[in-house]
Design a protein around this motif. Sequence first.
Motif, PDB file in Angstrom:
ATOM      1  N   GLU A  70     -20.015   1.002   6.013  1.00 32.30           N
ATOM      2  CA  GLU A  70     -20.792   2.217   5.859  1.00 32.30           C
ATOM      3  C   GLU A  70     -21.561   2.225   4.542  1.00 32.30           C
ATOM      4  O   GLU A  70     -22.681   2.680   4.498  1.00 32.30           O
ATOM      5  N   TRP A  71     -20.943   1.721   3.447  1.00 37.27           N
ATOM      6  CA  TRP A  71     -21.585   1.737   2.129  1.00 37.27           C
ATOM      7  C   TRP A  71     -21.962   0.339   1.672  1.00 37.27           C
ATOM      8  O   TRP A  71     -22.454   0.164   0.573  1.00 37.27           O
ATOM      9  N   ALA A  72     -21.741  -0.667   2.474  1.00 36.17           N
ATOM     10  CA  ALA A  72     -21.897  -2.061   2.073  1.00 36.17           C
ATOM     11  C   ALA A  72     -23.238  -2.353   1.409  1.00 36.17           C
ATOM     12  O   ALA A  72     -23.294  -3.061   0.399  1.00 36.17           O
ATOM     13  N   ASN A  73     -24.320  -1.828   1.921  1.00 39.52           N
ATOM     14  CA  ASN A  73     -25.648  -2.152   1.401  1.00 39.52           C
ATOM     15  C   ASN A  73     -26.154  -1.190   0.337  1.00 39.52           C
ATOM     16  O   ASN A  73     -27.291  -1.314  -0.115  1.00 39.52           O
ATOM     17  N   MET A  74     -25.336  -0.239  -0.063  1.00 37.21           N
ATOM     18  CA  MET A  74     -25.737   0.717  -1.091  1.00 37.21           C
ATOM     19  C   MET A  74     -25.844   0.020  -2.448  1.00 37.21           C
ATOM     20  O   MET A  74     -24.879  -0.576  -2.915  1.00 37.21           O
ATOM     21  N   PRO A  75     -27.011   0.051  -3.102  1.00 31.97           N
ATOM     22  CA  PRO A  75     -27.140  -0.581  -4.419  1.00 31.97           C
ATOM     23  C   PRO A  75     -26.381   0.214  -5.483  1.00 31.97           C
ATOM     24  O   PRO A  75     -26.386   1.445  -5.472  1.00 31.97           O
ATOM     25  N   ILE A  76     -25.718  -0.520  -6.375  1.00 32.09           N
ATOM     26  CA  ILE A  76     -24.999   0.143  -7.468  1.00 32.09           C
ATOM     27  C   ILE A  76     -25.396  -0.376  -8.841  1.00 32.09           C
ATOM     28  O   ILE A  76     -25.045   0.215  -9.852  1.00 32.09           O
ATOM     29  N   GLY A  77     -26.110  -1.491  -8.895  1.00 31.92           N
ATOM     30  CA  GLY A  77     -26.495  -2.040 -10.181  1.00 31.92           C
ATOM     31  C   GLY A  77     -27.232  -3.352 -10.020  1.00 31.92           C
ATOM     32  O   GLY A  77     -27.727  -3.673  -8.941  1.00 31.92           O
ATOM     33  N   THR A  78     -27.261  -4.104 -11.114  1.00 37.34           N
ATOM     34  CA  THR A  78     -27.942  -5.392 -11.131  1.00 37.34           C
ATOM     35  C   THR A  78     -27.041  -6.427 -11.781  1.00 37.34           C
ATOM     36  O   THR A  78     -26.447  -6.163 -12.832  1.00 37.34           O
ATOM     37  N   PHE A  79     -26.941  -7.592 -11.152  1.00 38.03           N
ATOM     38  CA  PHE A  79     -26.188  -8.693 -11.743  1.00 38.03           C
ATOM     39  C   PHE A  79     -26.965  -9.268 -12.921  1.00 38.03           C
ATOM     40  O   PHE A  79     -28.171  -9.026 -13.066  1.00 38.03           O
ATOM     41  N   ALA A  80     -26.301 -10.048 -13.756  1.00 36.95           N
ATOM     42  CA  ALA A  80     -26.937 -10.664 -14.919  1.00 36.95           C
ATOM     43  C   ALA A  80     -28.132 -11.531 -14.517  1.00 36.95           C
ATOM     44  O   ALA A  80     -29.083 -11.674 -15.284  1.00 36.95           O
ATOM     45  N   ASN A  81     -28.120 -12.091 -13.313  1.00 40.93           N
ATOM     46  CA  ASN A  81     -29.224 -12.932 -12.844  1.00 40.93           C
ATOM     47  C   ASN A  81     -30.394 -12.122 -12.290  1.00 40.93           C
ATOM     48  O   ASN A  81     -31.369 -12.687 -11.806  1.00 40.93           O
ATOM     49  N   GLY A  82     -30.303 -10.788 -12.335  1.00 37.38           N
ATOM     50  CA  GLY A  82     -31.383  -9.924 -11.884  1.00 37.38           C
ATOM     51  C   GLY A  82     -31.286  -9.494 -10.432  1.00 37.38           C
ATOM     52  O   GLY A  82     -32.046  -8.631  -9.995  1.00 37.38           O
ATOM     53  N   LYS A  83     -30.378 -10.064  -9.684  1.00 32.10           N
ATOM     54  CA  LYS A  83     -30.219  -9.676  -8.276  1.00 32.10           C
ATOM     55  C   LYS A  83     -29.517  -8.328  -8.182  1.00 32.10           C
ATOM     56  O   LYS A  83     -28.671  -7.988  -9.002  1.00 32.10           O
ATOM     57  N   VAL A  84     -29.861  -7.581  -7.132  1.00 38.25           N
ATOM     58  CA  VAL A  84     -29.269  -6.260  -6.914  1.00 38.25           C
ATOM     59  C   VAL A  84     -27.815  -6.409  -6.505  1.00 38.25           C
ATOM     60  O   VAL A  84     -27.467  -7.222  -5.649  1.00 38.25           O
ATOM     61  N   SER A  85     -26.963  -5.610  -7.114  1.00 39.89           N
ATOM     62  CA  SER A  85     -25.544  -5.535  -6.752  1.00 39.89           C
ATOM     63  C   SER A  85     -25.376  -4.384  -5.771  1.00 39.89           C
ATOM     64  O   SER A  85     -25.896  -3.288  -5.993  1.00 39.89           O
ATOM     65  N   MET A 133     -22.487  -2.381  -2.894  1.00 38.97           N
ATOM     66  CA  MET A 133     -21.057  -2.129  -2.735  1.00 38.97           C
ATOM     67  C   MET A 133     -20.363  -3.351  -2.142  1.00 38.97           C
ATOM     68  O   MET A 133     -19.219  -3.638  -2.487  1.00 38.97           O
ATOM     69  N   LYS A 134     -21.042  -4.099  -1.288  1.00 37.53           N
ATOM     70  CA  LYS A 134     -20.446  -5.295  -0.692  1.00 37.53           C
ATOM     71  C   LYS A 134     -20.278  -6.410  -1.720  1.00 37.53           C
ATOM     72  O   LYS A 134     -19.270  -7.106  -1.721  1.00 37.53           O
ATOM     73  N   THR A 135     -21.248  -6.588  -2.606  1.00 34.22           N
ATOM     74  CA  THR A 135     -21.208  -7.707  -3.546  1.00 34.22           C
ATOM     75  C   THR A 135     -20.583  -7.372  -4.885  1.00 34.22           C
ATOM     76  O   THR A 135     -20.159  -8.273  -5.605  1.00 34.22           O
ATOM     77  N   GLY A 136     -20.505  -6.095  -5.250  1.00 33.14           N
ATOM     78  CA  GLY A 136     -19.959  -5.729  -6.556  1.00 33.14           C
ATOM     79  C   GLY A 136     -19.194  -4.428  -6.576  1.00 33.14           C
ATOM     80  O   GLY A 136     -18.918  -3.881  -7.640  1.00 33.14           O
ATOM     81  N   GLY A 137     -18.824  -3.918  -5.403  1.00 32.30           N
ATOM     82  CA  GLY A 137     -18.211  -2.598  -5.332  1.00 32.30           C
ATOM     83  C   GLY A 137     -16.704  -2.556  -5.243  1.00 32.30           C
ATOM     84  O   GLY A 137     -16.134  -1.526  -4.869  1.00 32.30           O
ATOM     85  N   GLY A 186     -19.053   4.751  -5.943  1.00 31.21           N
ATOM     86  CA  GLY A 186     -20.108   3.802  -6.300  1.00 31.21           C
ATOM     87  C   GLY A 186     -21.319   4.509  -6.893  1.00 31.21           C
ATOM     88  O   GLY A 186     -21.855   4.094  -7.929  1.00 31.21           O
ATOM     89  N   ALA A 187     -21.759   5.597  -6.259  1.00 29.93           N
ATOM     90  CA  ALA A 187     -22.895   6.365  -6.766  1.00 29.93           C
ATOM     91  C   ALA A 187     -22.563   6.992  -8.117  1.00 29.93           C
ATOM     92  O   ALA A 187     -23.385   6.973  -9.041  1.00 29.93           O
ATOM     93  N   TYR A 188     -21.366   7.537  -8.241  1.00 32.56           N
ATOM     94  CA  TYR A 188     -20.893   8.140  -9.491  1.00 32.56           C
ATOM     95  C   TYR A 188     -20.872   7.096 -10.607  1.00 32.56           C
ATOM     96  O   TYR A 188     -21.339   7.352 -11.724  1.00 32.56           O
ATOM     97  N   ALA A 189     -20.363   5.901 -10.304  1.00 33.75           N
ATOM     98  CA  ALA A 189     -20.289   4.826 -11.296  1.00 33.75           C
ATOM     99  C   ALA A 189     -21.687   4.397 -11.735  1.00 33.75           C
ATOM    100  O   ALA A 189     -21.943   4.221 -12.935  1.00 33.75           O
TER     101      ALA A 189
END
Length: 181
Positions: free
Chosen positions: A1-16, A18-22, A46-49
Amino acid sequence: EWANMPIGTFANGKVSTMKTGGCGPTALSTIANMFGKDNINPGTVGAYAAKNGYITDGGANENLFTKGAAGLGLIGGKISKDNFDRAVSNAPMAISGKNSGPFTKAGHVVVSNGIDRNGNINIIDPMDGKSKKYSKDTIKSGMTNAWAYTNKPIGYGPVSTLKNVITNGLSDETKKMIVNN
């Protein structure tokens, strides 16, 4: 449900997402749910963070598990490796690690919610939501940080056992925040 929600950016510039950094927000929402806070879910945490600066280099930073947790109505604090055995027996915990053997080769956060009669820790992994058992040594060997939580003011009932464990080594400001919550 939240897997694709963006929460930030990795050091390499790619979007983080919930699936990749949540894992951190998911772990904290799992703990909140353990205390009956059913209105809190991985997406809300995730949104709060993301909104409050608790995401760094694509994943949760330590402040999510202290200040962020307090903002969600959780009472708790960071636990040292020396106090881990006592704390893990008494409270749900968020445990983070890097190169953490059974979990990932990168940083990861999991939830502990008790010990079985053989002394193994029950771990809920946000990557798949499944419970697994691990020895204390396995968890401690990959652990970089741990935070224990309660839903009662510190100093009452079984929570009094945690008072010194949770507040050991914290700043006076943080101790006041925990004890007065």
